[in-house]
Design a protein around this motif. Structure first.
Motif, mmCIF file in Angstrom:
data_model
loop_
_atom_site.group_PDB
_atom_site.id
_atom_site.type_symbol
_atom_site.label_atom_id
_atom_site.label_comp_id
_atom_site.label_asym_id
_atom_site.label_seq_id
_atom_site.Cartn_x
_atom_site.Cartn_y
_atom_site.Cartn_z
ATOM 1 N N LEU A 88 0.815 -1.213 0.000
ATOM 2 C CA LEU A 88 0.000 0.000 0.000
ATOM 3 C C LEU A 88 0.848 1.263 0.000
ATOM 4 N N LEU A 89 1.909 1.285 0.808
ATOM 5 C CA LEU A 89 2.753 2.471 0.887
ATOM 6 C C LEU A 89 3.464 2.727 -0.431
ATOM 7 N N HIS A 90 3.916 1.686 -1.085
ATOM 8 C CA HIS A 90 4.596 1.850 -2.370
ATOM 9 C C HIS A 90 3.658 2.459 -3.413
ATOM 10 N N TRP A 91 2.481 1.869 -3.531
ATOM 11 C CA TRP A 91 1.527 2.376 -4.525
ATOM 12 C C TRP A 91 0.986 3.755 -4.136
ATOM 13 N N GLY A 92 0.586 3.905 -2.875
ATOM 14 C CA GLY A 92 0.037 5.190 -2.438
ATOM 15 C C GLY A 92 1.058 6.307 -2.526
ATOM 16 N N GLY A 93 2.285 6.054 -2.056
ATOM 17 C CA GLY A 93 3.323 7.073 -2.126
ATOM 18 C C GLY A 93 3.644 7.475 -3.542
ATOM 19 N N ALA A 94 3.731 6.491 -4.443
ATOM 20 C CA ALA A 94 4.029 6.800 -5.845
ATOM 21 C C ALA A 94 2.910 7.621 -6.480
ATOM 22 N N ILE A 95 1.670 7.271 -6.197
ATOM 23 C CA ILE A 95 0.537 8.000 -6.776
ATOM 24 C C ILE A 95 0.504 9.441 -6.284
ATOM 25 N N VAL A 96 0.709 9.644 -4.973
ATOM 26 C CA VAL A 96 0.632 10.999 -4.411
ATOM 27 C C VAL A 96 1.771 11.873 -4.922
#
Length: 342
Positions: A88-96
């Protein structure tokens, strides 16, 4: 006599045969009479794993050493934390973060750089003192270092490790961790100074509501009045204060593990630290863009401490009026006389 012996032998033989037949017949009959044996299910009398994990937040054993944390054998919540950290952190951080960069790039392509409408006046006025700029750059440089080293902790294994290899990445990651830990103290000092210096000027007022209604200076046909800081800058200030406190508290919980909380608390602190830090980086990217590429003359405020008079009229007219009034009354403006207006 012979006949008696013969009959006796015959009787014994018949008796032996009867016993043998009876021995064979009784177990067979008993087997037919008894019900079928049940099928043995190994799981029927065993506790299912999921039921066991749901019984308690942690599965603990008993130990003799003083460190009771070592008795935790399984922590089911750790699986959710690992999923957050690795997925989740990888995807969420990249998107933000990438989303903010894309949004800023789109804004630059559509709106371009905000120029000083009347052009440069050639006269300057002091906007920030030397100590104010020192406090800003102390906070800014430490934040950039914290951001880069923190992003390495999150994305380094995915992006950097395949490029530089395990040994180089291991050395770089170790150095980054030390930098992240020790630079955090400089960030705390800088944030405290920033709050102390600019708290009063960032208190929201009615003029900030009007600034938003006028489009914040992005609509050329409308003029947005502002004091020393406009509503956008005040929003950055209050977000930085709240987010700064959150990352500082959660960061020091992680830096000094288990002093104030247990394993579950450590996991919560890591989630809070990571989420707030990603949002913090995205917001500061927008702040950096506006202060450099997005607006003409903005960087000079923190670069040299002085801004062009027409820039001040356009973006902070109410503050400029106050400073010019002070200079006309014989007072100095931020330690130096204000530039003349004509």
């Amino acid at each position: 006599m012979v006949d008696c012996l013969s009959r006796d032998r015959v009787m014994r033989a018949l008796l032996l045969v009867s016993v043998i037949l009876l021995a064979i017949a009784v177990p067979a009959g008993a087997q037919q009479a008894s019900p079928a044996a049940p099928v043995v299910d190994p799981d029927a009398s065993a506790v299912q794993e999921q039921a066991l994990l749901n019984e308690a937040a942690r599965i603990q054993g008993r130990i003799d050493i003083p460190d009771t944390r070592a008795s935790v054998l399984i922590q089911p919540a750790g699986r959710k934390w690992d999923h957050f950290h690795e997925v989740l952190l990888h995807w969420g951080g990249a998107i933000v973060i990438l989303g903010m960069i894309a949004l800023l790039a789109l804004g630059y392509l559509v709106l371009g750089r905000m120029r000083i409408s009347a052009g440069r006046a050639g006269k300057k006025i002091v906007r920030f003192s030397g100590f104010e700029r020192f406090s800003h750059w102390l906070t800014a440089v430490s934040f950039v270092l914290l951001g880069l080293t923190g992003l390495n902790i999150t994305f380094g294994k995915l992006l950097l490790l395949p490029v530089i290899g395990p040994e180089s990445f291991s050395a770089f990651a170790q150095i980054s961790k030390y930098v992240h830990n020790f630079v955090s103290f400089a960030f705390v000092v800088g944030l405290v100074l920033i709050v102390g210096l600019f708290f009063r000027d960032n208190i929201p007022g009615k003029v900030d509501v009007d600034w938003v209604k006028q489009g914040g200076g992005f609509i050329k046909s409308k003029h947005a009045h502002a004091g020393r800081f406009n509503a956008g800058e005040k929003a950055i200030f209050w977000f930085a204060l709240g987010a700064g406190i959150a990352v500082i508290v959660s960061g020091y919980i992680l830096l000094f593990p288990f002093y104030w909380t247990n394993i579950a608390g450590m996991q919560i602190a890591q989630v809070v630290h990571a989420v707030i830090a990603v949002l913090f980086v995205a917001v500061i990217l927008a702040h950096i863009y506006i202060g450099t590429l997005g607006m003409e003359g903005a960087f000079e405020a923190m670069g040299t401490g002085e801004v062009d008079l027409n820039w001040a009229k356009e973006h902070h007219d109410l503050w400029l009026e106050e400073k010019l009034a002070e200079s006309h009354s014989g007072a100095e403006v931020d330690g130096t006389p204000a530039a003349p207006t004509n």
